[in-house]
Design an enzyme around this catalytic site. Structure first.
Site, PDB file in Angstrom:
ATOM      1  N   TRP A  23      43.362  40.594  -9.248  1.00  0.00           N
ATOM      2  CA  TRP A  23      41.330  40.658  -9.364  1.00  0.00           C
ATOM      3  C   TRP A  23      41.679  39.090  -8.853  1.00  0.00           C
ATOM      4  O   TRP A  23      43.132  38.046 -10.055  1.00  0.00           O
ATOM      5  CB  TRP A  23      41.279  40.193 -10.792  1.00  0.00           C
ATOM      6  CG  TRP A  23      40.410  40.006 -10.886  1.00  0.00           C
ATOM      7  CD1 TRP A  23      38.832  40.790 -11.011  1.00  0.00           C
ATOM      8  CD2 TRP A  23      39.293  38.568 -11.439  1.00  0.00           C
ATOM      9  NE1 TRP A  23      37.571  40.584 -11.221  1.00  0.00           N
ATOM     10  CE2 TRP A  23      38.708  38.944 -11.513  1.00  0.00           C
ATOM     11  CE3 TRP A  23      40.529  37.626 -12.205  1.00  0.00           C
ATOM     12  CZ2 TRP A  23      36.936  38.004 -11.542  1.00  0.00           C
ATOM     13  CZ3 TRP A  23      39.479  36.866 -12.181  1.00  0.00           C
ATOM     14  CH2 TRP A  23      38.006  37.011 -12.160  1.00  0.00           C
TER      15      TRP A  23
ATOM     16  N   ARG B  33      39.740  48.413 -14.420  1.00  0.00           N
ATOM     17  CA  ARG B  33      40.321  47.336 -15.124  1.00  0.00           C
ATOM     18  C   ARG B  33      39.580  45.657 -13.795  1.00  0.00           C
ATOM     19  O   ARG B  33      38.646  44.938 -14.363  1.00  0.00           O
ATOM     20  CB  ARG B  33      40.921  46.994 -15.147  1.00  0.00           C
ATOM     21  CG  ARG B  33      42.348  47.748 -16.229  1.00  0.00           C
ATOM     22  CD  ARG B  33      43.689  47.187 -16.365  1.00  0.00           C
ATOM     23  NE  ARG B  33      44.270  46.420 -16.742  1.00  0.00           N
ATOM     24  CZ  ARG B  33      44.035  45.548 -17.745  1.00  0.00           C
ATOM     25  NH1 ARG B  33      44.214  47.222 -18.329  1.00  0.00           N
ATOM     26  NH2 ARG B  33      44.558  44.663 -17.968  1.00  0.00           N
TER      27      ARG B  33
ATOM     28  N   HIS C 122       9.845  26.595 -27.274  1.00  0.00           N
ATOM     29  CA  HIS C 122      10.355  24.930 -26.629  1.00  0.00           C
ATOM     30  C   HIS C 122      12.260  24.949 -25.931  1.00  0.00           C
ATOM     31  O   HIS C 122      12.476  24.450 -25.250  1.00  0.00           O
ATOM     32  CB  HIS C 122      11.781  25.058 -28.096  1.00  0.00           C
ATOM     33  CG  HIS C 122      11.638  25.735 -29.417  1.00  0.00           C
ATOM     34  ND1 HIS C 122      11.414  24.342 -30.064  1.00  0.00           N
ATOM     35  CD2 HIS C 122      10.957  26.347 -30.230  1.00  0.00           C
ATOM     36  CE1 HIS C 122      10.221  24.305 -31.341  1.00  0.00           C
ATOM     37  NE2 HIS C 122      10.500  26.611 -31.373  1.00  0.00           N
TER      38      HIS C 122
ATOM     39  N   CYS D 267      44.052  42.056 -13.273  1.00  0.00           N
ATOM     40  CA  CYS D 267      44.562  42.835 -12.749  1.00  0.00           C
ATOM     41  C   CYS D 267      46.127  43.679 -13.657  1.00  0.00           C
ATOM     42  O   CYS D 267      45.559  43.745 -13.894  1.00  0.00           O
ATOM     43  CB  CYS D 267      45.855  41.142 -12.342  1.00  0.00           C
ATOM     44  SG  CYS D 267      45.528  39.822 -10.856  1.00  0.00           S
TER      45      CYS D 267
ATOM     46  N   LYS E 232      36.789  44.756 -15.915  1.00  0.00           N
ATOM     47  CA  LYS E 232      37.595  44.943 -17.514  1.00  0.00           C
ATOM     48  C   LYS E 232      38.079  44.207 -18.851  1.00  0.00           C
ATOM     49  O   LYS E 232      36.790  43.916 -19.288  1.00  0.00           O
ATOM     50  CB  LYS E 232      38.042  47.003 -17.904  1.00  0.00           C
ATOM     51  CG  LYS E 232      37.493  47.852 -18.957  1.00  0.00           C
ATOM     52  CD  LYS E 232      35.893  47.646 -19.558  1.00  0.00           C
ATOM     53  CE  LYS E 232      35.910  48.020 -19.990  1.00  0.00           C
ATOM     54  NZ  LYS E 232      34.711  48.020 -21.123  1.00  0.00           N
TER      55      LYS E 232
ATOM     56  N   ASN F  63      51.030  39.471 -13.398  1.00  0.00           N
ATOM     57  CA  ASN F  63      49.824  38.729 -13.940  1.00  0.00           C
ATOM     58  C   ASN F  63      50.327  37.791 -14.886  1.00  0.00           C
ATOM     59  O   ASN F  63      50.317  37.708 -15.687  1.00  0.00           O
ATOM     60  CB  ASN F  63      49.346  40.373 -15.534  1.00  0.00           C
ATOM     61  CG  ASN F  63      48.695  41.298 -14.271  1.00  0.00           C
ATOM     62  OD1 ASN F  63      48.728  42.316 -13.132  1.00  0.00           O
ATOM     63  ND2 ASN F  63      48.094  42.216 -15.591  1.00  0.00           N
ATOM     64  N   GLY F  64      48.455  37.470 -14.714  1.00  0.00           N
ATOM     65  CA  GLY F  64      48.533  35.846 -15.597  1.00  0.00           C
ATOM     66  C   GLY F  64      48.183  34.832 -14.790  1.00  0.00           C
ATOM     67  O   GLY F  64      48.432  35.488 -13.014  1.00  0.00           O
TER      68      GLY F  64
ATOM     69  N   LYS G 150      23.652  43.161 -20.533  1.00  0.00           N
ATOM     70  CA  LYS G 150      24.471  44.254 -19.443  1.00  0.00           C
ATOM     71  C   LYS G 150      23.318  44.772 -18.313  1.00  0.00           C
ATOM     72  O   LYS G 150      24.001  44.705 -17.158  1.00  0.00           O
ATOM     73  CB  LYS G 150      23.517  45.954 -20.559  1.00  0.00           C
ATOM     74  CG  LYS G 150      24.228  46.328 -21.787  1.00  0.00           C
ATOM     75  CD  LYS G 150      25.457  46.553 -21.289  1.00  0.00           C
ATOM     76  CE  LYS G 150      26.726  45.764 -20.780  1.00  0.00           C
ATOM     77  NZ  LYS G 150      27.214  44.838 -21.787  1.00  0.00           N
TER      78      LYS G 150
ATOM     79  N   GLU H 253      25.385  42.125 -15.674  1.00  0.00           N
ATOM     80  CA  GLU H 253      26.274  42.268 -14.975  1.00  0.00           C
ATOM     81  C   GLU H 253      26.223  43.009 -14.383  1.00  0.00           C
ATOM     82  O   GLU H 253      27.800  43.381 -13.155  1.00  0.00           O
ATOM     83  CB  GLU H 253      27.324  42.637 -16.292  1.00  0.00           C
ATOM     84  CG  GLU H 253      27.422  43.233 -17.060  1.00  0.00           C
ATOM     85  CD  GLU H 253      28.556  43.070 -18.351  1.00  0.00           C
ATOM     86  OE1 GLU H 253      29.154  42.636 -17.740  1.00  0.00           O
ATOM     87  OE2 GLU H 253      28.090  43.715 -18.771  1.00  0.00           O
TER      88      GLU H 253
ATOM     89  N   GLU I 267      22.786  40.657 -25.416  1.00  0.00           N
ATOM     90  CA  GLU I 267      23.302  41.681 -24.961  1.00  0.00           C
ATOM     91  C   GLU I 267      22.268  42.353 -24.156  1.00  0.00           C
ATOM     92  O   GLU I 267      23.259  43.531 -23.139  1.00  0.00           O
ATOM     93  CB  GLU I 267      23.441  43.021 -26.075  1.00  0.00           C
ATOM     94  CG  GLU I 267      24.497  44.215 -25.611  1.00  0.00           C
ATOM     95  CD  GLU I 267      25.281  44.095 -25.125  1.00  0.00           C
ATOM     96  OE1 GLU I 267      26.402  43.137 -24.972  1.00  0.00           O
ATOM     97  OE2 GLU I 267      25.970  44.870 -24.147  1.00  0.00           O
TER      98      GLU I 267
HETATM   99  O1  M6R Z   1      37.829  43.628 -24.394  1.00  0.00           O
HETATM  100  P1  M6R Z   1      37.112  42.350 -25.155  1.00  0.00           P
HETATM  101  O2  M6R Z   1      35.471  43.556 -25.921  1.00  0.00           O
HETATM  102  O3  M6R Z   1      37.600  41.584 -25.725  1.00  0.00           O
HETATM  103  O4  M6R Z   1      35.886  42.078 -23.807  1.00  0.00           O
HETATM  104  C1  M6R Z   1      35.186  40.869 -23.892  1.00  0.00           C
HETATM  105  C2  M6R Z   1      34.263  40.724 -23.135  1.00  0.00           C
HETATM  106  O5  M6R Z   1      35.069  40.191 -21.603  1.00  0.00           O
HETATM  107  C3  M6R Z   1      33.655  42.189 -22.431  1.00  0.00           C
HETATM  108  O6  M6R Z   1      32.529  42.320 -23.497  1.00  0.00           O
HETATM  109  C4  M6R Z   1      33.098  41.320 -21.082  1.00  0.00           C
HETATM  110  O7  M6R Z   1      31.563  40.678 -21.949  1.00  0.00           O
HETATM  111  C5  M6R Z   1      31.891  43.394 -20.543  1.00  0.00           C
HETATM  112  N1  M6R Z   1      31.432  43.120 -19.728  1.00  0.00           N
HETATM  113  C6  M6R Z   1      30.571  42.789 -21.123  1.00  0.00           C
HETATM  114  O8  M6R Z   1      30.184  43.840 -20.768  1.00  0.00           O
END
Ligand code: M6R
Length: 607
Positions: A73, A27, A503, A2, A602, A99-100, A484, A487, A480
């Site tokens: 959101w 965001r 394993h 949000c 974001k 927000n929150g 990527k 997501e 990572e």
């Molecule tokens: O802003 P931050 O680095 O604290 O965010 C952490 C995660 O939310 C962020 O890295 C998220 O996993 C991304 N979407 C990854 O691409």
């Protein structure tokens, strides 16, 4: 997640609010709305979907000079117009954006229902408007101050009342809120990016602070009515970075920007004469750093993988224990804070709720916590005891790319500094710096092979599931890479330590499940090759990311992406780039919303 925005001044509020919302779009959100003061009544507009849909429904004629706006959101209640903010009270005289999460909203709502309040949404936020209605007696600030102690949970909120034209009241507790000071106009926002086009003068509010804003001034205080003095800060964020600058997506632009971002993160921080690192923001001298016996890195998502990569490097070069903790877990695990331990919280946005609350929990227990942040002035950057800005520039795409390599840059410089205080010799320090300096050009070389990576993506993008395998310092990179891909393309992907294959994960291998192997020419290359053969023997397809000219790997793999040779500990910087590009091309080919993938935000400002 949000976003909130408020405007109070002499211009047409609706236009400014829509512009502000567009700058919060990155965001992640599912609906949006604005409320503009219009004489003796409010005009409220809400829409599900993109801001453009909302903008297209607004009337042309001017209708007010102050207002509030929100990108939602969904947390409590589905994605509907009714649940979108702003929310109003029964008589539509009070409007709020929030927000929150209000954790005790159900109890509050039940009491308000008994008193006859009529609710229009399923959200937790709406209770705030009704609570203000209950206590309002001509002074909006006073009413907000009466309501805040009733709320359990987190908030960044802005309220307005038709009877108080030209007044906005904002408050924060666990969710960011920033005041922007213009020329006879004021802004309130959850993200400085919403206002940089209008003003660079800002005031960062802290938790439990309340701000009352009129076009020509502001006052800050706490719930007990104590005035709070706030310093004005000049922000340096560049509004132009919100341009895709010819790229189809922000993500591709940000992948390409990595060379420049790494260079920026290195400027002035590598001391060639002494073969060491220099990080002034740590606020710790070498004697204090020498006392550090252990390092704990705390973060979420991509930032967690950057921390995990650094934990391998630190143990190897500094020779002290280093471990990584998920912020969301640390927060509730009653962590043991040890003496002589240095804690880092790593966060691109500097606003991730899990990481922020982990930071506070650590500080509560007496830990010394440093921050590694991108967003200047963010809450985590302000609340840590020192730290490093990574200077990668605004990262707009939800999928983090350049922040990862910039976080590594800062953490590698820190490691060099720590290692040179201990066992690393001058010569070894120089070799490390030489390798560091090679990075930007080598990454450029990988970027120029994008066509080949796109062709490989074309061959595999219809697969249902992928495995990503790496060992040692490249194991976090495998995870990572999987993050990527999942997501932004929504393809199932898992990252594993290649040694874990037997394993369990090897059960997943079949012709339909390709495996990415990270197999550079480091000490674990031969072990990785054995794992590749095991996968091959079971009919699995292999895409290998290896060092230029590795014929043995080429012979086993179905497809190969080559990266240049470098000092082995620097391979994470190089190996991650093809994985970012592969994920990007798969997502584009699948027609996904690359920059704003479904369900993701974001900046995750609620837990
Ligand atoms: O802003 P931050 O680095 O604290 O965010 C952490 C995660 O939310 C962020 O890295 C998220 O996993 C991304 N979407 C990854 O691409």
């Amino acid at each position: 997640m949000c976003g909130i925005f408020g405007y109070c001044g002499g211009k047409k509020a609706s236009e400014i609010l829509i512009e502000g919302l567009k700058r919060l779009e990155y965001r992640g959100y599912d609906s949006s709305g604005i409320c503009v003061g219009n004489g003796s009544k409010f005009s409220v507009y809400k829409r599900v979907g993109k801001i453009k849909v909302l903008a297209d429904t607004l009337p042309e004629k001017p209708f007010g000079h102050n207002g509030i706006a929100h990108t939602r959101w969904a947390t409590h209640g589905g994605v509907t117009e009714a649940n979108a903010h702003p929310h109003t009270d029964c008589n539509e005289k009070i409007a709020i954006v929030h927000n929150g999460i209000i954790e005790n909203y159900q109890q509050l709502k039940d009491k308000l229902l008994v008193k006859g309040h009529k609710f229009k949404s399923e959200t937790d936020s709406e209770v705030i408007a009704h609570l203000i209605e209950e206590v309002f007696n001509g002074d909006l600030t006073k009413a907000v101050k009466q309501v805040l102690p009733m709320l359990k949970g987190t908030y960044g909120l802005i309220a307005m009342h038709v009877d108080c034209p030209d007044v906005l009241v904002g408050a924060r507790n666990g969710s960011p809120l920033i005041l922007g000071i213009g020329n006879n106009e004021m802004f309130l926002a959850s993200d400085v990016n919403a206002m940089v086009a209008y003003t660079k003068q800002v005031v960062y509010l802290n938790d439990k602070e309340i701000v009352t804003v009129t076009p020509d001034g502001f006052t800050t205080s706490d719930v007990q009515d104590n005035a709070i003095h706030k310093d004005i800060t000049m922000v340096e964020t560049d509004g132009e970075s919100f341009d895709k600058q010819g790229y189809n997506h922000f993500m591709m632009k940000e992948i390409a920007e990595q060379t420049e971002a790494i260079k920026r993160g290195m400027v002035g921080r590598l001391n060639v004469d002494e073969a060491t690192g220099h990080l002034g923001g740590l606020n710790m001298d070498n004697a204090q750093l020498l006392d550090v016996e252990r390092i704990v890195l705390v973060a979420a998502g991509t930032s967690y993988y950057a921390g995990m990569t650094a934990s391998y490097l630190i143990e190897n070069l500094v020779r002290i224990p280093a471990r990584v903790e998920l912020a969301s877990e640390l927060r509730y695990k009653n962590i043991i804070v040890e003496k002589n331990t240095l804690y880092f919280v790593i966060s691109q946005s500097g606003e991730t709720a899990d990481t922020l609350f982990a930071l506070r929990e650590l500080q509560r227990k007496g830990a010394h916590v440093l921050g590694i942040c991108n967003a200047v002035g963010s809450t985590i950057a302000r609340e840590t005891d020192g730290g490093v800005y990574i200077h990668s520039g605004p990262e707009i795409a939800v999928a983090s790319t350049k922040a990862f390599t910039s976080q590594l840059t800062a953490l590698y410089i820190f490691t060099l500094l720590m290692a040179r205080i201990r066992h690393l010799s001058f010569e070894q320090g120089k070799e490390f710096i030489n390798a560091f300096n090679e990075l930007p050009a080598l990454i450029e070389e990988i970027l120029s092979a994008d066509d080949k990576i796109e062709q490989i993506a074309d061959k595999y993008y219809k697969s249902q599931s992928f495995m990503f395998l790496g060992r040692g310092i490249n194991y976090p990179v495998a995870m990572e890479g999987a993050l990527k891909l999942k997501e932004i393309s929504y393809i199932h992907a898992e990252g594993f330590g290649a040694g874990e294959l037997k394993h369990g994960p090897i059960a997943l291998i079949n012709e339909q499940t390709p495996s990415f192997f990270l197999v550079p020419d480091d000490a674990l290359r031969d072990k990785n090759i054995s794992n590749m053969k095991e996968v091959k023997a079971r009919g699995g397809k292999i895409i290998a990311v290896c060092t230029n000219g590795d014929d043995e790997v080429k012979e086993i793999a179905d497809d190969v992406i080559e990266v240049p040779k470098i000092m082995p500990c620097f391979y994470p910087f190089l190996l991650v780039v093809p994985l970012q590009l592969f994920a990007y091309h798969c997502a584009v080919k699948l027609g996904r919303d690359v920059d704003q993938p479904r369900n993701l935000a974001k900046s995750v400002t609620v837990e």
